[in-house]
Design an enzyme around this catalytic site. Structure first.
Site, short mmCIF file in Angstrom:
data_model
loop_
_atom_site.label_atom_id
_atom_site.label_comp_id
_atom_site.label_asym_id
_atom_site.label_seq_id
_atom_site.Cartn_x
_atom_site.Cartn_y
_atom_site.Cartn_z
N LYS A 42 31.73 24.39 11.98
CA LYS A 42 32.36 25.59 12.55
C LYS A 42 32.37 25.56 14.07
O LYS A 42 33.17 26.26 14.71
CB LYS A 42 31.62 26.83 12.07
CG LYS A 42 31.66 27.04 10.57
CD LYS A 42 32.82 27.92 10.17
CE LYS A 42 32.81 28.18 8.66
NZ LYS A 42 33.93 29.00 8.24
N SER A 88 29.08 19.66 5.45
CA SER A 88 29.61 20.67 6.36
C SER A 88 28.57 21.36 7.23
O SER A 88 28.90 21.80 8.34
CB SER A 88 30.38 21.71 5.55
OG SER A 88 29.64 22.10 4.42
#
Lengths: 314, 314
Positions: A53, A303
């Protein structure tokens, strides 16, 4: 809809490079033997703020006009996007306002505060999040940076696959988890540009399988009552993200929570790295469908690594 | 006593290079800020068998004569040396016999079996280990490879600091944990050869502080009744190891178990890597003595990552 071009994604990479890590790709002989294929793990758990992110948030913040910068940025997020946006704002020297549900994990609130973000708490439901955010934006004039259904964010997330395919161009398949679809959308777009023969396959938890159902129905079916340990994948697909998935994603495979926990344990035990549950879903989906991957070279994007260490599911 | 020369250690490195990883050095801005110095973590948790022990075991096995090879190797160990020796033997295509206490962790037994080692269980005390090992050696003719008090093993462990100082030659201080003293002895020897101005400082748990007491008494004081979470550091110092420590180690700093657990949590949270408790002791000792390290460049050897995930102390 005009999606980012390859030049756009490369420009995003140049733009955010000073503010992110080029994360390493790790391999494990033991996991390859178990999986029956050759896996290249792109370790975004080592990324700034502990998740991919950081890329999308940095890209969106660095693209603001000077006028927008002056008033800062805002978002609603219970997770990694919150910390990522607070950090990107802090690096840019601008304020950030983060609407978080009152039940958000303490570690995620701590991270946002650590980066100087202002937390505005709300009831833990989407409606409360949205109205609270509207009020914050009205009060401050800040620019709303959505967590995934936003072109600049998708463009930024696409830089992860750019690095992966620069370092390992001969992959047959690239896998990413899917929640809102920011990472998956950006990954699919980049892979499509760099090598259209690469298959892009998502991993999704059975307890939050709206992307799977939407993909097969040909229309967005929002997620209601998600129930999975993969707490980064609870949200429904975004509109832009769904369009990208329809065009460039080859398949979505499901994993149950026990399968995800087993895959997570495998990564901790064999690779000695800390990942969050959401992150283990693609590996779990691969291991549940070994035939599909036999003998292939598979890139898996890990991730993130922001897990509550006091609540590991082992 | 003739200790290995720098050429010996370099030759050991060439000898074992095909069988080990050159492990990465990781840094963390967040931990540097907390510590007030610049730390370079040499990540032996990513080493084969998940610990630096792969080095010494590989070196000892590869130095055997053809006659010795034919009969295999044996050792007694409850920990990483057991797996390391079984793996080195397996790579060399020779048998290994591992005497393990009946209460050894399941994960460590599994690792030995996975490498094809033959486990011989014994009562969990040193006397039983030694007599069982003697019987095994008598029966099989295998060569005993001690876990730390053995020149070829110390020489192999010294290759870790060799890599660390090749990659990061400007360190002021190198830290390693101390149990039997194989890693610490090899590290001190290598650092002494490459740059005698580098300080070598060990971290040791207060609950197994025989090296600290021996260092200050000038004679070996064996450990009795060790009581610490750092389960890789329970044993007493070896003779060769003590001699090396007296000559080349500058200081031994202690850490309590709560300090070690806090340091371990910091590494998991900030660096997203899995380490075993023993491994966190030097960082814990550093954080408990920040003044000693202020502004310095410090190399810390993270010795291993073999932890029972079901029993993490968080």
């Amino acid at each position: 809809m005009n999606f980012p071009t390859l030049s756009d994604i490369r420009a995003a990479h140049d733009r955010i490079r000073p503010f992110i890590h080029r994360t390493p790709i790790l391999t494990s002989t033991a996991i390859n033997e178990i999986a029956g294929c050759e896996i290249f793990f792109k370790c975004e758990n080592f990324q700034k703020v502990g998740a991919f992110k950081a890329r999308g948030a940095a890209n969106a913040v660095m693209k603001l006009t000077p006028g927008q910068r002056a008033k800062g940025v805002a978002t609603h997020s219970s997770g990694n996007h919150a910390a990522a946006l607070a950090r990107a704002a802090s690096v840019a020297g601008i304020p950030s306002y983060i609407v978080m549900p009152s039940n958000a994990p303490e570690i995620k609130k701590k991270a946002v505060k650590g980066y100087g973000g202002e937390i505005i708490e709300c009831e833990p439901n989407l409606k409360a999040r949205e109205t609270t955010l509207e009020a914050v934006v009205e009060r401050t004039g800040a620019t709303f940076i959505p967590p995934y259904d936003f072109m600049d964010v998708i463009e930024g997330q696409g830089t992860c696959a750019l690095e992966l395919l620069e370092d390992q161009p001969d992959l047959d398949i690239v896998m990413a988890p899917v929640g809102g679809g920011g990472l998956l959308g950006g990954t699919a777009l980049t892979a499509h540009y760099l090598n259209p023969t690469i298959k892009v396959i998502a991993g999704e938890p059975t307890g939050a399988d709206d992307a799977y159902r939407s993909f097969h129905a040909g229309e967005i079916i929002p997620q209601t009552g998600p129930n999975t340990i993969a707490d980064g994948l609870l949200t429904s697909l975004g509109k832009l993200n769904f369009e990208l998935i329809q065009r460039y994603v080859d398949d979505i495979l499901l994993a149950t929570d026990p399968q995800t926990i087993e895959a997570m344990r495998l990564v901790y035990e064999r690779m000695k790295i800390v990942i969050e549950p959401s992150c283990a879903v693609p590996l779990a989906a691969l291991l549940a469908n070994k035939d599909r991957f036999a003998g292939k070279k598979v890139g898996i994007i890990l991730s993130g690594g922001n897990v509550d260490l006091g609540k590991l599911p082992f």
